[in-house]
Design a protein around this motif. Sequence first.
Motif, PDB file in Angstrom:
ATOM      1  N   THR A 104       0.663  -1.336   0.200  1.00 18.81           N
ATOM      2  CA  THR A 104       0.170   0.206  -0.166  1.00 18.81           C
ATOM      3  C   THR A 104       0.760   1.267  -0.022  1.00 18.81           C
ATOM      4  O   THR A 104       0.352   2.366  -0.453  1.00 18.81           O
ATOM      5  N   GLN A 105       2.088   1.286   0.376  1.00 19.58           N
ATOM      6  CA  GLN A 105       2.735   2.383   0.554  1.00 19.58           C
ATOM      7  C   GLN A 105       3.751   2.513  -0.535  1.00 19.58           C
ATOM      8  O   GLN A 105       4.003   3.213  -1.466  1.00 19.58           O
ATOM      9  N   ILE A 106       4.401   1.191  -0.572  1.00 17.46           N
ATOM     10  CA  ILE A 106       5.620   1.080  -1.771  1.00 17.46           C
ATOM     11  C   ILE A 106       5.115   1.528  -3.101  1.00 17.46           C
ATOM     12  O   ILE A 106       5.664   1.957  -4.237  1.00 17.46           O
ATOM     13  N   ARG A 107       3.915   1.023  -3.408  1.00 20.15           N
ATOM     14  CA  ARG A 107       3.249   1.188  -4.755  1.00 20.15           C
ATOM     15  C   ARG A 107       3.085   2.334  -5.244  1.00 20.15           C
ATOM     16  O   ARG A 107       2.909   2.661  -6.494  1.00 20.15           O
ATOM     17  N   TRP A 108       3.078   3.500  -4.435  1.00 21.22           N
ATOM     18  CA  TRP A 108       3.181   5.059  -5.114  1.00 21.22           C
ATOM     19  C   TRP A 108       4.111   5.061  -5.880  1.00 21.22           C
ATOM     20  O   TRP A 108       3.994   6.003  -6.714  1.00 21.22           O
ATOM     21  N   ILE A 109       5.238   4.569  -5.554  1.00 23.61           N
ATOM     22  CA  ILE A 109       6.527   4.983  -6.295  1.00 23.61           C
ATOM     23  C   ILE A 109       6.807   3.809  -7.502  1.00 23.61           C
ATOM     24  O   ILE A 109       7.670   3.855  -8.236  1.00 23.61           O
ATOM     25  N   GLY A 110       5.764   3.049  -7.419  1.00 25.26           N
ATOM     26  CA  GLY A 110       6.006   2.093  -9.084  1.00 25.26           C
ATOM     27  C   GLY A 110       4.869   1.123  -8.913  1.00 25.26           C
ATOM     28  O   GLY A 110       5.581   0.020  -8.789  1.00 25.26           O
ATOM     29  N   PRO A 111       3.699   1.497  -9.401  1.00 23.68           N
ATOM     30  CA  PRO A 111       2.698   0.205  -9.351  1.00 23.68           C
ATOM     31  C   PRO A 111       2.857  -0.524 -10.591  1.00 23.68           C
ATOM     32  O   PRO A 111       2.512  -0.106 -11.670  1.00 23.68           O
ATOM     33  N   GLU A 112       3.607  -1.640 -10.506  1.00 21.04           N
ATOM     34  CA  GLU A 112       4.001  -2.608 -11.656  1.00 21.04           C
ATOM     35  C   GLU A 112       4.802  -1.777 -12.723  1.00 21.04           C
ATOM     36  O   GLU A 112       4.342  -1.809 -13.974  1.00 21.04           O
ATOM     37  N   LYS A 113       5.520  -0.878 -12.584  1.00 25.83           N
ATOM     38  CA  LYS A 113       6.406  -0.394 -13.526  1.00 25.83           C
ATOM     39  C   LYS A 113       7.799   0.120 -12.885  1.00 25.83           C
ATOM     40  O   LYS A 113       7.851   0.419 -11.501  1.00 25.83           O
ATOM     41  N   GLY A 114       8.665   0.727 -13.637  1.00 25.13           N
ATOM     42  CA  GLY A 114       9.783   1.233 -13.205  1.00 25.13           C
ATOM     43  C   GLY A 114      10.666   0.530 -12.370  1.00 25.13           C
ATOM     44  O   GLY A 114      10.909  -0.625 -12.342  1.00 25.13           O
ATOM     45  N   VAL A 115      11.593   1.373 -11.484  1.00 29.56           N
ATOM     46  CA  VAL A 115      12.537   0.719 -10.592  1.00 29.56           C
ATOM     47  C   VAL A 115      11.998  -0.451  -9.627  1.00 29.56           C
ATOM     48  O   VAL A 115      12.641  -1.583  -9.668  1.00 29.56           O
ATOM     49  N   MET A 116      10.802  -0.200  -9.222  1.00 27.95           N
ATOM     50  CA  MET A 116      10.359  -1.151  -8.155  1.00 27.95           C
ATOM     51  C   MET A 116       9.998  -2.574  -9.017  1.00 27.95           C
ATOM     52  O   MET A 116      10.061  -3.468  -8.307  1.00 27.95           O
ATOM     53  N   HIS A 117       9.395  -2.453 -10.301  1.00 25.21           N
ATOM     54  CA  HIS A 117       9.255  -3.687 -10.927  1.00 25.21           C
ATOM     55  C   HIS A 117      10.306  -4.295 -11.199  1.00 25.21           C
ATOM     56  O   HIS A 117      10.379  -5.500 -11.439  1.00 25.21           O
ATOM     57  N   LEU A 118      11.504  -3.409 -11.640  1.00 28.96           N
ATOM     58  CA  LEU A 118      12.860  -4.384 -11.825  1.00 28.96           C
ATOM     59  C   LEU A 118      13.152  -4.958 -10.627  1.00 28.96           C
ATOM     60  O   LEU A 118      13.714  -6.149 -10.562  1.00 28.96           O
ATOM     61  N   ALA A 119      12.887  -4.313  -9.398  1.00 27.55           N
ATOM     62  CA  ALA A 119      13.338  -5.020  -8.296  1.00 27.55           C
ATOM     63  C   ALA A 119      12.526  -6.207  -7.906  1.00 27.55           C
ATOM     64  O   ALA A 119      13.026  -7.128  -7.496  1.00 27.55           O
ATOM     65  N   VAL A 120      11.267  -6.212  -8.202  1.00 24.67           N
ATOM     66  CA  VAL A 120      10.407  -7.108  -8.007  1.00 24.67           C
ATOM     67  C   VAL A 120      11.188  -8.366  -8.974  1.00 24.67           C
ATOM     68  O   VAL A 120      10.950  -9.545  -8.675  1.00 24.67           O
ATOM     69  N   ALA A 121      11.278  -8.268  -9.964  1.00 22.91           N
ATOM     70  CA  ALA A 121      11.812  -9.084 -11.078  1.00 22.91           C
ATOM     71  C   ALA A 121      12.860 -10.157 -10.746  1.00 22.91           C
ATOM     72  O   ALA A 121      12.750 -11.246 -10.749  1.00 22.91           O
ATOM     73  N   ALA A 122      14.127  -9.358 -10.043  1.00 22.17           N
ATOM     74  CA  ALA A 122      15.162  -9.812  -9.464  1.00 22.17           C
ATOM     75  C   ALA A 122      14.747 -10.817  -8.185  1.00 22.17           C
ATOM     76  O   ALA A 122      15.355 -11.920  -8.387  1.00 22.17           O
ATOM     77  N   VAL A 123      13.890 -10.301  -7.371  1.00 21.33           N
ATOM     78  CA  VAL A 123      13.618 -11.227  -6.393  1.00 21.33           C
ATOM     79  C   VAL A 123      12.805 -12.366  -6.631  1.00 21.33           C
ATOM     80  O   VAL A 123      12.929 -13.570  -6.455  1.00 21.33           O
ATOM     81  N   ILE A 124      11.670 -12.203  -7.804  1.00 21.12           N
ATOM     82  CA  ILE A 124      10.880 -13.286  -8.191  1.00 21.12           C
ATOM     83  C   ILE A 124      11.639 -14.276  -9.080  1.00 21.12           C
ATOM     84  O   ILE A 124      11.432 -15.510  -8.853  1.00 21.12           O
TER      85      ILE A 124
END
Length: 453
Positions: A104-124
């Motif tokens: 709920t907080q982190i998604r504001w800086i990248g809901p399924e795009k951008g830097v945070m989604h790259l970070a998600v990809a590495a973990v997944i």
Amino acid sequence: MALANIDENLKIISIDAKDMRWPTSLGGHGSDAMHTDPDYSCVYVTIKTNETIEGYGLTFTLGRGNEIVQMGIRALSTLIVGRRLRDDIYARFDKFWREITSETQIRWIGPEKGVMHLAVAAVINALWDLWAKLENKPLWRLLTDMDPELLVSTIDFRYLTDVITPAEAVEILKQGQKFKQERIDELLKDGYPCYTTQIGWLGYTDDYRRQLCKEYLAQGFNAFKLKVGQNLEDDRHRCRLVREEIGWDNKLMVDANQIWDVNEAIEWMKKLADFKIWWIEEPTSPDDALGHATIAKALKPLGIGVASGEMCMNRIMFKQFLQANALEFCQIDSARVGGVNEILSVYFMCKKFGVKVVPHAGGVGLCEMVQHLQMWDFTSVSCTKTDRYVEYVDQQHDQFVYPTNVKNAHYMPPTAPGYSTELKKDVIAKFEYPNGSEWQRMFKEGIVKHITY
């Protein structure tokens, strides 16, 4: 294969993220119209468990900014450390994936795009590497052997059900059971075809480009890709040079890496059409589905297809590209979107729309990973290799414990358990940024400048 094979007490105790960079810009490797000085890089994730088994994953960048993705992974780790692998993650992978992409907080800086989604990809990606190891299989075989219902349960179908439903995806996999063993046997014998971009970088001299064309022809390649977009006459010169070397029966593709406006792309490609171009890749902004559709419609009479997807941020954007008839070739990237789970959904959509998946690869670890996905597509989804390839660039493979194995222009199926993502320990010691021994040497000798933030 069942989730019951995984110990219910196995859990994640830590997530480590390293900033890994290689100075490829010094040789002009990877250079194109938009990215003139790339240093091939990745954020390298290690997931440790309360047993000895570990999972490795990564996401690819071009150097500067890698440290921002690293920080994103550290932010996500607080949501993951302590979770049990079987019951908290794999048994509810779709819900787990949604939890870390929609926090709920982190998604504001990248809901399924951008830097945070790259970070998600590495973990997944690291989690899938771990799952494959727990089943003692390479990832392509893990996916191939999964029950259709279990595989589809790993995908978050939110925002997609107007195009593809879980029931439809299960039916696609059930239809793919027919003659699957024959396709597995064919894959093990012959491998999966690839094309090369190694001849295409803008920073190469004519003589070196001719040399590379000869070398890759001798290795059995029949499809080649050139970078274009900075200067039309230079592009025509390079296309002419490559055609002189590879002839007219082999495939030639070009890649503009997003440099043009829509109308500019159409006019530029009309002036390259006499070189028998199979596709133009990323002719304009990677976010512009309707622009790609306009280009595709204009170039279709010339026999030129449109390819894109390596910088497409999520499954919703892929859905819109497919709905708009904007792509003939879909280029998923194994280190972008939200890792394996989300990429699987794109394969299912492409199957339904009849669009060919020809993945992007070449950067650090991309070839190692994406070969698994495309092999699964052949065994279980599209069930064909016709007009399908995986990109290949012969760089950084020796950095991995289980590198790609290309024979006669075909990726041979990986046999080691996992996702082929583990870096060698001595490589980490040399190229972790900025304290690795190779970076420290280059800073000291003035070869490169250390940038501090």
